[in-house]
Design a protein around this motif. Structure first.
Motif, PDB file in Angstrom:
ATOM      1  N   HIS A 125      -5.655   4.124   4.821  1.00  0.00           N
ATOM      2  CA  HIS A 125      -6.483   3.455   5.835  1.00  0.00           C
ATOM      3  C   HIS A 125      -5.952   2.039   6.102  1.00  0.00           C
ATOM      4  CE1 HIS A 125      -9.920   2.358   8.194  1.00  0.00           C
ATOM      5  NE2 HIS A 125     -10.432   1.547   7.275  1.00  0.00           N
ATOM      6  N   PHE A 151     -11.428  -2.086   3.986  1.00  0.00           N
ATOM      7  CA  PHE A 151     -11.200  -1.018   3.005  1.00  0.00           C
ATOM      8  C   PHE A 151     -12.257  -1.111   1.915  1.00  0.00           C
ATOM      9  CE2 PHE A 151      -8.864  -4.717   1.655  1.00  0.00           C
ATOM     10  CZ  PHE A 151      -8.969  -4.758   0.278  1.00  0.00           C
ATOM     11  N   ASP A 152     -12.453  -0.013   1.203  1.00  0.00           N
ATOM     12  CA  ASP A 152     -13.456   0.045   0.136  1.00  0.00           C
ATOM     13  C   ASP A 152     -12.787   0.081  -1.234  1.00  0.00           C
ATOM     14  OD1 ASP A 152     -15.588   0.165   1.971  1.00  0.00           O
ATOM     15  OD2 ASP A 152     -15.268   2.323   2.233  1.00  0.00           O
ATOM     16  N   ARG A 158      -6.428   7.338  -0.497  1.00  0.00           N
ATOM     17  CA  ARG A 158      -7.044   7.431   0.839  1.00  0.00           C
ATOM     18  C   ARG A 158      -7.275   6.038   1.434  1.00  0.00           C
ATOM     19  NH1 ARG A 158      -8.685  12.763   1.531  1.00  0.00           N
ATOM     20  NH2 ARG A 158      -9.199  13.910  -0.375  1.00  0.00           N
ATOM     21  N   GLN A 159      -7.734   5.101   0.611  1.00  0.00           N
ATOM     22  CA  GLN A 159      -7.978   3.739   1.092  1.00  0.00           C
ATOM     23  C   GLN A 159      -6.669   3.045   1.478  1.00  0.00           C
ATOM     24  OE1 GLN A 159     -10.928   2.442   1.800  1.00  0.00           O
ATOM     25  NE2 GLN A 159     -11.925   4.311   1.081  1.00  0.00           N
ATOM     26  N   GLU A 164       0.826  -1.213   0.000  1.00  0.00           N
ATOM     27  CA  GLU A 164       0.000   0.000   0.000  1.00  0.00           C
ATOM     28  C   GLU A 164       0.860   1.263   0.000  1.00  0.00           C
ATOM     29  OE1 GLU A 164      -3.120  -0.266  -0.739  1.00  0.00           O
ATOM     30  OE2 GLU A 164      -2.840  -2.426  -0.681  1.00  0.00           O
ATOM     31  N   GLU A 187      -9.019   8.380  -4.672  1.00  0.00           N
ATOM     32  CA  GLU A 187      -9.671   7.686  -3.555  1.00  0.00           C
ATOM     33  C   GLU A 187      -8.862   6.456  -3.149  1.00  0.00           C
ATOM     34  OE1 GLU A 187     -12.081   6.719  -0.494  1.00  0.00           O
ATOM     35  OE2 GLU A 187     -11.948   8.616  -1.584  1.00  0.00           O
ATOM     36  N   GLU A 188      -8.183   5.804  -4.100  1.00  0.00           N
ATOM     37  CA  GLU A 188      -7.328   4.661  -3.754  1.00  0.00           C
ATOM     38  C   GLU A 188      -6.214   5.073  -2.797  1.00  0.00           C
ATOM     39  OE1 GLU A 188      -5.719   2.333  -6.923  1.00  0.00           O
ATOM     40  OE2 GLU A 188      -7.677   1.617  -7.574  1.00  0.00           O
TER      41      GLU A 188
END
Length: 417
Positions: free
Chosen positions: A294, A268-269, A290-291, A103, A287-288
């Protein structure tokens, strides 16, 4: 009124927006693209062939040099293929470390992508913002592996070593006074894990800054909205994966659909687009980030509370500790044999894939019982995406070609492998 002439235009291989040595032959009707023909073969690094003449361990650093923006993700697929053939599973702590660095690598990739994509279409400032955070994550790479880019940190059976207890600080220099150095070292007083945690706390605010610069920027939207539209069915037919596929509205992510390591234990989303254009793919990647942030926070919490081994204790696969090697004859022999002859992998074939920042990165490995692969085939996500360049570019203007290069997020090392 003069007739519009047809031109054949060479876009690259030296073009700053070509993202590597891509030669794109464009057939133009005035400024409108009629056909785009990508020529590859100018960077041939022969990784698949080189792997047949190197031991399994010696090939790990070659993986870093494929997509040289997503180094550890490439290593991950390769070591997972070897582990499948060997029938071994890395310790749980090693799996969490791998996921955390996957990540971190995803964020590194997307930071370079958002900066380069911005430059391609004329947004200068975001590049400088993105590289500010990228520098911190490069320091984390260096802290755990000794190298800023080509880490060779993942190994069959785990990772090279546990996370260090100290984060290297900045030293005093001629260009920075003591106060500036103290400010730079504020988050470097503790361990590498402390530094990463401090990064995850401030990173969402950094992503907000990128969005302030771009998301509602009128010029940015004019350059991206409606450019390179690919619907869901066509995206699947073309072999799209990763953000290119999810931007077209297909919720497919190997971390959820075919979980590996410890992704099924994490929350995670999966961001998905609606329109399949360049702007949706931009939103998906933002958005990836941000995920990923997380996920990293969850890994940090688990790693703090669960010490343990980070590589298997099978000396046919992983080297013994330095202390053991220097105090025990048998372990010295294991060390010598492993780094000269290498491990012998049982006869068979395996395919392992990871959700790489650019899509599905897969390694198909055939072993014949020797100490090196019989055959290695790399499934690079960018290769499938590049074939869509002609279809996506037709009818668009010449200036839109740079937008499409940016939205594909191409790195040529993995395409011309």
């Amino acid at each position: 009124m003069p007739d519009i002439k047809n031109y054949t235009l060479n876009f690259g291989p030296q073009h700053p927006a070509a993202h590597g040595v891509l030669r794109l032959v464009l057939e133009m009707d005035g400024e409108v693209v009629q056909r785009a023909d990508p020529h590859i073969g100018l960077l041939h690094r022969a990784t698949e062939k080189l792997a047949e003449t190197r031991t399994f361990l010696q090939t790990v650093p070659y993986m870093d040099r494929l997509d040289y923006v997503s180094m550890m993700c490439n290593e991950h697929a390769y070591v997972m293929a070897i582990e499948k053939l060997l029938g071994i599973e890395p310790p749980l702590r090693a799996q969490y470390i791998r996921v955390m660095f996957d990540e971190i690598t995803r964020i590194l990739n997307h930071l370079l992508w958002i900066g380069a994509h911005g430059l391609d279409v004329g947004a200068m400032a975001v590049f400088l913002y993105a590289f500010r955070e990228r520098e911190d994550l490069m320091d984390v790479y260096e802290a755990v592996s000794g190298a800023r880019m080509h880490a060779a940190y993942y190994r069959p059976g785990g990772v090279y070593r546990d996370l260090p207890d100290a984060m290297p600080p900045y030293r005093a220099s001629k260009v920075r006074n003591a106060q500036a150095i103290a400010e730079l070292n504020r988050d470097r007083q503790g361990s590498v894990l402390d530094f990463i945690e401090a990064f995850t706390r401030r990173f969402p605010g950094c992503v907000d800054e990128y969005e302030t610069l771009l998301t509602d920027n009128r010029i940015w939207k004019q350059r991206l909205v409606g450019v390179g539209v690919v619907d869901a069915d066509r995206a699947k037919a073309l072999g799209f994966t990763g953000p290119m596929l999810r931007g077209s509205g297909v919720e497919w992510d190997l971390r959820k659909t075919q979980p590996y390591e410890v992704y099924d234990l994490l929350d995670f989303d999966i961001p998905v687009g609606r329109n399949g254009d360049s702007y949706d793919r931009y939103l998906v990647r933002v958005e990836e980030m941000r995920q990923s942030n997380h996920i990293i926070r969850q890994c940090i919490e688990w790693l703090r509370n669960h010490p343990g081994p980070v590589i298997v204790d099978n000396f046919k696969v992983a080297p013994p500790s330095r202390v053991g090697m220097k105090s025990n004859m048998e372990e010295l022999i294991h060390h010598f044999k492993l780094f000269t002859e290498g491990m012998h992998v049982p006869e068979g074939e395996a395919y392992a894939a990871v959700e790489h920042p650019k899509g599905e990165f897969g390694i198909y490995l055939v072993a014949d019982g020797a100490n090196k692969p019989y055959r290695l085939k790399i499934r690079a996500p960018g290769f499938a995406h590049l074939q869509a360049m002609d279809e996506m570019a037709r009818g668009h203007m010449l200036a839109d070609v740079t937008t499409l290069m940016g939205t594909l997020d191409i790195v040529f090392g993995e395409i011309d492998r």
